[in-house]
Design a protein around this motif. Structure first.
Motif, PDB file in Angstrom:
ATOM      1  N   GLY A  10       0.816  -1.215   0.000  1.00  0.00           N
ATOM      2  CA  GLY A  10       0.000   0.000   0.000  1.00  0.00           C
ATOM      3  C   GLY A  10       0.846   1.259   0.000  1.00  0.00           C
ATOM      4  O   GLY A  10       0.549   2.226  -0.712  1.00  0.00           O
ATOM      5  N   LEU A  11       1.912   1.272   0.766  1.00  0.00           N
ATOM      6  CA  LEU A  11       2.817   2.422   0.794  1.00  0.00           C
ATOM      7  C   LEU A  11       3.523   2.617  -0.540  1.00  0.00           C
ATOM      8  O   LEU A  11       3.701   3.751  -0.995  1.00  0.00           O
ATOM      9  CB  LEU A  11       3.855   2.244   1.903  1.00  0.00           C
ATOM     10  N   ILE A  12       3.918   1.532  -1.168  1.00  0.00           N
ATOM     11  CA  ILE A  12       4.575   1.621  -2.478  1.00  0.00           C
ATOM     12  C   ILE A  12       3.610   2.189  -3.507  1.00  0.00           C
ATOM     13  O   ILE A  12       3.972   3.075  -4.292  1.00  0.00           O
ATOM     14  CB  ILE A  12       5.122   0.242  -2.902  1.00  0.00           C
ATOM     15  N   ILE A  13       2.370   1.719  -3.503  1.00  0.00           N
ATOM     16  CA  ILE A  13       1.375   2.225  -4.450  1.00  0.00           C
ATOM     17  C   ILE A  13       1.100   3.704  -4.185  1.00  0.00           C
ATOM     18  O   ILE A  13       1.006   4.502  -5.126  1.00  0.00           O
ATOM     19  CB  ILE A  13       0.083   1.388  -4.382  1.00  0.00           C
ATOM     20  N   LEU A  14       1.002   4.102  -2.926  1.00  0.00           N
ATOM     21  CA  LEU A  14       0.788   5.505  -2.582  1.00  0.00           C
ATOM     22  C   LEU A  14       1.939   6.365  -3.088  1.00  0.00           C
ATOM     23  O   LEU A  14       1.719   7.422  -3.691  1.00  0.00           O
ATOM     24  CB  LEU A  14       0.629   5.665  -1.070  1.00  0.00           C
ATOM     25  N   ALA A  15       3.170   5.924  -2.882  1.00  0.00           N
ATOM     26  CA  ALA A  15       4.339   6.682  -3.338  1.00  0.00           C
ATOM     27  C   ALA A  15       4.345   6.802  -4.858  1.00  0.00           C
ATOM     28  O   ALA A  15       4.627   7.884  -5.406  1.00  0.00           O
ATOM     29  CB  ALA A  15       5.617   6.017  -2.842  1.00  0.00           C
ATOM     30  N   LEU A  16       4.029   5.719  -5.569  1.00  0.00           N
ATOM     31  CA  LEU A  16       3.987   5.766  -7.032  1.00  0.00           C
ATOM     32  C   LEU A  16       2.871   6.672  -7.532  1.00  0.00           C
ATOM     33  O   LEU A  16       3.041   7.385  -8.528  1.00  0.00           O
ATOM     34  CB  LEU A  16       3.823   4.354  -7.601  1.00  0.00           C
ATOM     35  N   ASP A  17       1.723   6.667  -6.850  1.00  0.00           N
ATOM     36  CA  ASP A  17       0.625   7.552  -7.238  1.00  0.00           C
ATOM     37  C   ASP A  17       1.008   9.018  -7.051  1.00  0.00           C
ATOM     38  O   ASP A  17       0.718   9.853  -7.906  1.00  0.00           O
ATOM     39  CB  ASP A  17      -0.639   7.234  -6.435  1.00  0.00           C
ATOM     40  N   ILE A  18       1.668   9.333  -5.942  1.00  0.00           N
ATOM     41  CA  ILE A  18       2.120  10.709  -5.708  1.00  0.00           C
ATOM     42  C   ILE A  18       3.114  11.118  -6.785  1.00  0.00           C
ATOM     43  O   ILE A  18       3.040  12.228  -7.329  1.00  0.00           O
ATOM     44  CB  ILE A  18       2.716  10.849  -4.293  1.00  0.00           C
ATOM     45  N   TRP A  19       4.042  10.218  -7.126  1.00  0.00           N
ATOM     46  CA  TRP A  19       5.018  10.491  -8.179  1.00  0.00           C
ATOM     47  C   TRP A  19       4.325  10.736  -9.522  1.00  0.00           C
ATOM     48  O   TRP A  19       4.686  11.644 -10.274  1.00  0.00           O
ATOM     49  CB  TRP A  19       6.000   9.329  -8.256  1.00  0.00           C
ATOM     50  N   ALA A  20       3.312   9.933  -9.834  1.00  0.00           N
ATOM     51  CA  ALA A  20       2.579  10.087 -11.092  1.00  0.00           C
ATOM     52  C   ALA A  20       1.834  11.415 -11.138  1.00  0.00           C
ATOM     53  O   ALA A  20       1.849  12.104 -12.155  1.00  0.00           O
ATOM     54  CB  ALA A  20       1.605   8.919 -11.278  1.00  0.00           C
ATOM     55  N   VAL A  21       1.200  11.795 -10.035  1.00  0.00           N
ATOM     56  CA  VAL A  21       0.475  13.069  -9.988  1.00  0.00           C
ATOM     57  C   VAL A  21       1.442  14.238 -10.191  1.00  0.00           C
ATOM     58  O   VAL A  21       1.152  15.175 -10.943  1.00  0.00           O
ATOM     59  CB  VAL A  21      -0.310  13.208  -8.659  1.00  0.00           C
ATOM     60  N   ILE A  22       2.595  14.188  -9.566  1.00  0.00           N
ATOM     61  CA  ILE A  22       3.592  15.245  -9.741  1.00  0.00           C
ATOM     62  C   ILE A  22       4.041  15.328 -11.198  1.00  0.00           C
ATOM     63  O   ILE A  22       4.162  16.418 -11.762  1.00  0.00           O
ATOM     64  CB  ILE A  22       4.793  15.028  -8.793  1.00  0.00           C
ATOM     65  N   ASN A  23       4.260  14.182 -11.835  1.00  0.00           N
ATOM     66  CA  ASN A  23       4.648  14.170 -13.248  1.00  0.00           C
ATOM     67  C   ASN A  23       3.543  14.708 -14.144  1.00  0.00           C
ATOM     68  O   ASN A  23       3.827  15.383 -15.128  1.00  0.00           O
ATOM     69  CB  ASN A  23       5.042  12.766 -13.689  1.00  0.00           C
ATOM     70  N   VAL A  24       2.306  14.421 -13.830  1.00  0.00           N
ATOM     71  CA  VAL A  24       1.187  14.953 -14.613  1.00  0.00           C
ATOM     72  C   VAL A  24       1.150  16.473 -14.482  1.00  0.00           C
ATOM     73  O   VAL A  24       0.991  17.189 -15.472  1.00  0.00           O
ATOM     74  CB  VAL A  24      -0.156  14.330 -14.168  1.00  0.00           C
ATOM     75  N   ILE A  25       1.319  16.972 -13.268  1.00  0.00           N
ATOM     76  CA  ILE A  25       1.273  18.424 -13.043  1.00  0.00           C
ATOM     77  C   ILE A  25       2.409  19.128 -13.776  1.00  0.00           C
ATOM     78  O   ILE A  25       2.229  20.217 -14.318  1.00  0.00           O
ATOM     79  CB  ILE A  25       1.284  18.730 -11.537  1.00  0.00           C
ATOM     80  N   LYS A  26       3.580  18.499 -13.840  1.00  0.00           N
ATOM     81  CA  LYS A  26       4.731  19.091 -14.530  1.00  0.00           C
ATOM     82  C   LYS A  26       4.634  18.991 -16.049  1.00  0.00           C
ATOM     83  O   LYS A  26       5.391  19.638 -16.756  1.00  0.00           O
ATOM     84  CB  LYS A  26       6.022  18.389 -14.093  1.00  0.00           C
ATOM     85  N   SER A  27       3.722  18.172 -16.561  1.00  0.00           N
ATOM     86  CA  SER A  27       3.648  17.933 -17.998  1.00  0.00           C
ATOM     87  C   SER A  27       3.130  19.169 -18.732  1.00  0.00           C
ATOM     88  O   SER A  27       2.577  20.085 -18.137  1.00  0.00           O
ATOM     89  CB  SER A  27       2.745  16.738 -18.297  1.00  0.00           C
ATOM     90  N   GLY A  28       3.270  19.134 -20.038  1.00  0.00           N
ATOM     91  CA  GLY A  28       2.810  20.233 -20.872  1.00  0.00           C
ATOM     92  C   GLY A  28       1.375  20.068 -21.342  1.00  0.00           C
ATOM     93  O   GLY A  28       0.936  20.791 -22.223  1.00  0.00           O
ATOM     94  N   ALA A  29       0.645  19.148 -20.765  1.00  0.00           N
ATOM     95  CA  ALA A  29      -0.745  18.911 -21.159  1.00  0.00           C
ATOM     96  C   ALA A  29      -1.623  20.094 -20.751  1.00  0.00           C
ATOM     97  O   ALA A  29      -1.248  20.898 -19.897  1.00  0.00           O
ATOM     98  CB  ALA A  29      -1.262  17.632 -20.509  1.00  0.00           C
ATOM     99  N   SER A  30      -2.790  20.182 -21.365  1.00  0.00           N
ATOM    100  CA  SER A  30      -3.717  21.254 -21.016  1.00  0.00           C
ATOM    101  C   SER A  30      -4.231  21.063 -19.587  1.00  0.00           C
ATOM    102  O   SER A  30      -4.152  19.969 -19.022  1.00  0.00           O
ATOM    103  CB  SER A  30      -4.896  21.256 -21.989  1.00  0.00           C
ATOM    104  N   THR A  31      -4.772  22.126 -19.033  1.00  0.00           N
ATOM    105  CA  THR A  31      -5.255  22.075 -17.653  1.00  0.00           C
ATOM    106  C   THR A  31      -6.358  21.041 -17.490  1.00  0.00           C
ATOM    107  O   THR A  31      -6.386  20.295 -16.508  1.00  0.00           O
ATOM    108  CB  THR A  31      -5.765  23.463 -17.219  1.00  0.00           C
ATOM    109  N   GLY A  32      -7.272  20.972 -18.447  1.00  0.00           N
ATOM    110  CA  GLY A  32      -8.358  19.989 -18.373  1.00  0.00           C
ATOM    111  C   GLY A  32      -7.841  18.563 -18.391  1.00  0.00           C
ATOM    112  O   GLY A  32      -8.318  17.713 -17.634  1.00  0.00           O
ATOM    113  N   ALA A  33      -6.849  18.311 -19.238  1.00  0.00           N
ATOM    114  CA  ALA A  33      -6.271  16.967 -19.310  1.00  0.00           C
ATOM    115  C   ALA A  33      -5.560  16.622 -18.007  1.00  0.00           C
ATOM    116  O   ALA A  33      -5.648  15.490 -17.528  1.00  0.00           O
ATOM    117  CB  ALA A  33      -5.306  16.872 -20.485  1.00  0.00           C
ATOM    118  N   LYS A  34      -4.867  17.592 -17.435  1.00  0.00           N
ATOM    119  CA  LYS A  34      -4.178  17.352 -16.165  1.00  0.00           C
ATOM    120  C   LYS A  34      -5.174  16.983 -15.075  1.00  0.00           C
ATOM    121  O   LYS A  34      -4.944  16.043 -14.309  1.00  0.00           O
ATOM    122  CB  LYS A  34      -3.387  18.592 -15.741  1.00  0.00           C
TER     123      LYS A  34
END
Length: 63
Positions: A10-34
């Motif tokens: 569960g902790l590993i999945i939580l850490a990976l989810d946080i990492w994924a969310v940070i990468n999505v926020i840093k991406s160049g995608a539109s705000t709606g897609a983010k």
């Protein structure tokens, strides 16, 4: 023993989810897609993480 292993997974999945969310926020995608990607990752932690890993936007990664 089993509950310790489940907690670790569960902790590993939580850490990976946080990492994924940070990468999505840093991406160049539109705000709606983010917003949609972040909601998918938060609402479906394991499945959303897998879908994001295959098709999601990535952050600005310098090689």
């Amino acid at each position: 023993m089993g509950s310790t292993f489940n907690s670790l997974i569960g902790l590993i999945i939580l850490a990976l989810d946080i990492w994924a969310v940070i990468n999505v926020i840093k991406s160049g995608a539109s705000t709606g897609a983010k917003v949609l990607w972040v909601l998918l990752i938060i609402l479906l932690p394991v499945l959303g993480l897998i879908i994001w890993a295959i098709a999601g936007p990535r952050g600005n990664v310098r090689v």
